[in-house]
Write a protein that holds these residues in place. Structure first.
Motif, PDB file in Angstrom:
ATOM      1  N   LEU A   1       0.841  -1.190   0.000  1.00 27.49           N
ATOM      2  CA  LEU A   1       0.000   0.000   0.000  1.00 27.49           C
ATOM      3  C   LEU A   1       0.882   1.248   0.000  1.00 27.49           C
ATOM      4  CD1 LEU A   1      -1.511  -2.339   1.880  1.00 27.49           C
ATOM      5  CD2 LEU A   1      -3.282  -0.596   1.933  1.00 27.49           C
ATOM      6  N   ALA A   2       0.251   2.401   0.003  1.00 25.75           N
ATOM      7  CA  ALA A   2       1.011   3.644  -0.108  1.00 25.75           C
ATOM      8  C   ALA A   2       1.920   3.882   1.091  1.00 25.75           C
ATOM      9  CB  ALA A   2       0.054   4.821  -0.281  1.00 25.75           C
ATOM     10  N   ASP A   3       1.529   3.395   2.259  1.00 27.79           N
ATOM     11  CA  ASP A   3       2.297   3.705   3.462  1.00 27.79           C
ATOM     12  C   ASP A   3       2.742   2.473   4.235  1.00 27.79           C
ATOM     13  OD1 ASP A   3      -0.190   2.894   4.232  1.00 27.79           O
ATOM     14  OD2 ASP A   3      -0.422   4.384   5.837  1.00 27.79           O
ATOM     15  N   ARG A   4       2.605   1.258   3.632  1.00 29.40           N
ATOM     16  CA  ARG A   4       2.967   0.061   4.379  1.00 29.40           C
ATOM     17  C   ARG A   4       3.100  -1.151   3.465  1.00 29.40           C
ATOM     18  NH1 ARG A   4      -2.642   0.503   5.443  1.00 29.40           N
ATOM     19  NH2 ARG A   4      -2.269   1.757   7.307  1.00 29.40           N
ATOM     20  N   ILE A   5       3.721  -2.179   4.029  1.00 30.65           N
ATOM     21  CA  ILE A   5       3.715  -3.520   3.432  1.00 30.65           C
ATOM     22  C   ILE A   5       3.109  -4.462   4.457  1.00 30.65           C
ATOM     23  CG2 ILE A   5       5.073  -5.429   2.511  1.00 30.65           C
ATOM     24  CD1 ILE A   5       7.252  -3.472   1.775  1.00 30.65           C
ATOM     25  N   GLU A   6       2.163  -5.277   4.019  1.00 28.00           N
ATOM     26  CA  GLU A   6       1.534  -6.249   4.902  1.00 28.00           C
ATOM     27  C   GLU A   6       1.868  -7.655   4.427  1.00 28.00           C
ATOM     28  OE1 GLU A   6      -2.463  -3.543   5.948  1.00 28.00           O
ATOM     29  OE2 GLU A   6      -2.631  -5.413   4.774  1.00 28.00           O
ATOM     30  N   VAL A   7       2.247  -8.497   5.366  1.00 34.63           N
ATOM     31  CA  VAL A   7       2.505  -9.912   5.077  1.00 34.63           C
ATOM     32  C   VAL A   7       1.568 -10.721   5.974  1.00 34.63           C
ATOM     33  CG1 VAL A   7       4.180 -11.774   5.087  1.00 34.63           C
ATOM     34  CG2 VAL A   7       4.910  -9.454   4.498  1.00 34.63           C
ATOM     35  N   LYS A   8       0.597 -11.383   5.350  1.00 34.72           N
ATOM     36  CA  LYS A   8      -0.417 -12.116   6.105  1.00 34.72           C
ATOM     37  C   LYS A   8      -0.367 -13.587   5.720  1.00 34.72           C
ATOM     38  CE  LYS A   8      -5.333 -11.984   7.339  1.00 34.72           C
ATOM     39  NZ  LYS A   8      -6.625 -11.298   7.115  1.00 34.72           N
ATOM     40  N   ASP A   9      -0.399 -14.467   6.731  1.00 36.07           N
ATOM     41  CA  ASP A   9      -0.375 -15.902   6.457  1.00 36.07           C
ATOM     42  C   ASP A   9      -1.498 -16.598   7.213  1.00 36.07           C
ATOM     43  OD1 ASP A   9       0.539 -16.982   9.142  1.00 36.07           O
ATOM     44  OD2 ASP A   9       2.262 -15.714   8.703  1.00 36.07           O
ATOM     45  N   THR A  10      -1.694 -17.859   6.874  1.00 36.15           N
ATOM     46  CA  THR A  10      -2.708 -18.684   7.547  1.00 36.15           C
ATOM     47  C   THR A  10      -2.012 -19.796   8.335  1.00 36.15           C
ATOM     48  OG1 THR A  10      -2.938 -20.037   5.559  1.00 36.15           O
ATOM     49  CG2 THR A  10      -4.484 -18.207   5.830  1.00 36.15           C
ATOM     50  N   GLY A  11      -0.897 -19.440   8.956  1.00 37.16           N
ATOM     51  CA  GLY A  11      -0.106 -20.427   9.671  1.00 37.16           C
ATOM     52  C   GLY A  11      -0.615 -20.711  11.068  1.00 37.16           C
ATOM     53  N   ILE A  12       0.303 -21.150  11.933  1.00 35.87           N
ATOM     54  CA  ILE A  12      -0.085 -21.609  13.274  1.00 35.87           C
ATOM     55  C   ILE A  12      -0.505 -20.452  14.175  1.00 35.87           C
ATOM     56  CG2 ILE A  12       1.405 -23.622  13.104  1.00 35.87           C
ATOM     57  CD1 ILE A  12       3.435 -22.154  14.843  1.00 35.87           C
ATOM     58  N   GLY A  13      -0.062 -19.243  13.886  1.00 37.51           N
ATOM     59  CA  GLY A  13      -0.444 -18.099  14.704  1.00 37.51           C
ATOM     60  C   GLY A  13       0.227 -18.108  16.068  1.00 37.51           C
ATOM     61  N   MET A  14      -0.095 -17.108  16.875  1.00 30.60           N
ATOM     62  CA  MET A  14       0.490 -16.964  18.210  1.00 30.60           C
ATOM     63  C   MET A  14      -0.574 -16.495  19.192  1.00 30.60           C
ATOM     64  SD  MET A  14       4.091 -14.998  17.340  1.00 30.60           S
ATOM     65  CE  MET A  14       3.364 -13.888  16.129  1.00 30.60           C
ATOM     66  N   ASP A  15      -0.456 -16.964  20.440  1.00 35.30           N
ATOM     67  CA  ASP A  15      -1.338 -16.448  21.475  1.00 35.30           C
ATOM     68  C   ASP A  15      -0.757 -15.140  22.018  1.00 35.30           C
ATOM     69  OD1 ASP A  15       0.773 -17.163  23.141  1.00 35.30           O
ATOM     70  OD2 ASP A  15      -0.169 -19.019  23.788  1.00 35.30           O
ATOM     71  N   ALA A  16      -1.462 -14.524  22.954  1.00 34.07           N
ATOM     72  CA  ALA A  16      -1.054 -13.210  23.445  1.00 34.07           C
ATOM     73  C   ALA A  16       0.311 -13.256  24.129  1.00 34.07           C
ATOM     74  CB  ALA A  16      -2.103 -12.663  24.413  1.00 34.07           C
ATOM     75  N   ALA A  17       0.569 -14.314  24.890  1.00 30.87           N
ATOM     76  CA  ALA A  17       1.843 -14.424  25.604  1.00 30.87           C
ATOM     77  C   ALA A  17       3.008 -14.574  24.628  1.00 30.87           C
ATOM     78  CB  ALA A  17       1.806 -15.599  26.576  1.00 30.87           C
ATOM     79  N   THR A  18       2.827 -15.386  23.610  1.00 32.43           N
ATOM     80  CA  THR A  18       3.877 -15.579  22.620  1.00 32.43           C
ATOM     81  C   THR A  18       4.094 -14.317  21.798  1.00 32.43           C
ATOM     82  OG1 THR A  18       3.318 -17.923  22.474  1.00 32.43           O
ATOM     83  CG2 THR A  18       4.621 -16.998  20.681  1.00 32.43           C
ATOM     84  N   LEU A  19       2.994 -13.649  21.444  1.00 31.28           N
ATOM     85  CA  LEU A  19       3.087 -12.425  20.663  1.00 31.28           C
ATOM     86  C   LEU A  19       3.859 -11.344  21.416  1.00 31.28           C
ATOM     87  CD1 LEU A  19       2.174 -11.089  17.996  1.00 31.28           C
ATOM     88  CD2 LEU A  19       0.129 -10.298  19.199  1.00 31.28           C
ATOM     89  N   ALA A  20       3.684 -11.294  22.741  1.00 30.69           N
ATOM     90  CA  ALA A  20       4.372 -10.287  23.542  1.00 30.69           C
ATOM     91  C   ALA A  20       5.879 -10.495  23.551  1.00 30.69           C
ATOM     92  CB  ALA A  20       3.836 -10.299  24.973  1.00 30.69           C
ATOM     93  N   ARG A  21       6.325 -11.726  23.296  1.00 32.06           N
ATOM     94  CA  ARG A  21       7.757 -12.036  23.326  1.00 32.06           C
ATOM     95  C   ARG A  21       8.338 -12.249  21.935  1.00 32.06           C
ATOM     96  NH1 ARG A  21       9.371 -16.672  27.319  1.00 32.06           N
ATOM     97  NH2 ARG A  21      11.389 -15.715  26.795  1.00 32.06           N
ATOM     98  N   ALA A  22       7.559 -12.012  20.906  1.00 27.71           N
ATOM     99  CA  ALA A  22       7.982 -12.351  19.541  1.00 27.71           C
ATOM    100  C   ALA A  22       9.246 -11.621  19.110  1.00 27.71           C
ATOM    101  CB  ALA A  22       6.846 -12.045  18.561  1.00 27.71           C
TER     102      ALA A  22
END
Length: 330
Positions: free
Chosen positions: A254-275
């Motif tokens: 997009l004009a102001d960003r790049i987005e990379v989206k997948d349908t993988g295993i994902g992360m819970d809130a605790a894992t996301l906080a430490r990513a």
């Protein structure tokens, strides 16, 4: 302390009133009271003043230490004033011990930062020589008409890996530089970087039930180090490919960003906080040292490209590179 002083003053007033009454039986009670009150007020003022002076003397070393620490630059604290040979002579006791401890800590931190910066810089420079040799040799081999298709594909992979290593060297050198050092920037089209990284990631998805889609909504240009953006995007695409076994990976420009989206295993809130933590791995059995996202975030912060993550377990992850103020304008 104040209550003790008040008790002493009250005792003095009582003693004086008893003494005046005993020494002058005919003295009016009101006069005794006035004298006692004046004496009490004078005693309170005198005791308060002495207490204030004593407290000032006791706290003066602490005030000096606080002033010196308040002058520190958070990015590069100057602890020279806390060295034992430069401290005022009146700084003694526990305050002196704290100042010396802070000085020693600052020296160790400076030494650690210097070693890290020197190692990163020296390692990056030393690795450039063999990488240059590999690039030149592979370029010469590519002109050989007798190469088989299989050999030419292998040569292409060698050239791509060499180019990726050179980009990583540039990124490491950028992180090793001080914040005050200006970046080596140029205008470049973001789509060129996206196309190159997409082609680099396709071989990792061969033979897997994962669809790779690219959606171009705009074609912005940035004034920044182009190889650094490639390193960040490569890390994001690599993670998406590593943790997506079935489904799709979608890149949106997009004009102001790049987005990379997948349908993988994902992360819970605790894992996301430490990513973004160095050496932290979402899957302990996965390959890699757990530095990709940490390096990507640091590079993004250095270039003014905040890196954002959103994820849900079992539903996938979306990573976004925000361009901020580095978008090139005419």
């Amino acid at each position: 302390m104040f209550l003790l002083q008040l008790a002493i003053v009250s005792l003095v007033v009582v003693v004086v009133m008893l003494w005046l009454s005993a020494a002058n039986p005919g003295l009016a009670f009101g006069t005794v009271t006035v004298v006692a009150i004046l004496l009490a007020l004078g005693s309170i003022v005198a005791v308060s003043w002495m207490t204030y002076r004593a407290t000032r003397r006791l706290l003066a070393p602490v005030d000096w230490l606080l002033r010196e620490v308040a002058r520190w630059d958070p990015q590069r604290p100057d602890t020279r004033a806390l060295s034992p040979d430069r401290m005022p002579g009146e700084i003694q006791g526990d305050t002196r011990k704290v100042a010396i401890a802070l000085h020693d800590l600052g020296e160790r931190v400076d030494s650690f930062i210097a070693r890290e910066r020197d190692f990163t810089r020296d390692a990056s420079h030393e690795l450039r020589t063999p990488l240059t040799v590999i690039r030149m040799a592979s370029d010469l081999i590519s002109h050989d008409e007798g190469l088989s298709d299989r050999s030419r594909r292998s040569l292409t992979r060698i050239q791509d890996a060499n180019e990726a290593m050179e980009s990583i060297m540039d990124a490491l050198l950028l992180l090793a530089r001080d914040q005050e050092v200006a970046l080596e920037q140029e205008d470049f089209a973001v789509r060129d970087v996206v196309d190159a990284e997409v082609e680099r990631i396709r071989p990792l998805l061969e033979g897997r039930d994962v669809q790779l889609d690219v959606e171009i909504k705009a074609e912005p240009e940035l004034h920044a180090p182009p190889r650094v953006l490639g390193v960040i995007l490569r890390n994001l695409l690599g993670n998406a490919a590593r943790f997506t076994d079935v489904g799709h990976i979608k890149i949106r420009l997009l004009a102001d960003r790049i987005e990379v989206k997948d349908t993988g295993i994902g992360m819970d809130a605790a894992t996301l906080a430490r990513a973004f933590e160095p050496f932290y791995r979402i899957d302990a059995t996965a390959t890699g040292a757990g530095l990709g996202l940490s390096i990507a975030q640091r590079l993004g912060d250095r270039c003014g490209w905040p890196l954002q993550l959103a994820s849900r377990p079992g539903q996938g992850t979306q990573a976004t590179i925000m361009f901020g103020t580095s978008i090139a304008t005419d």
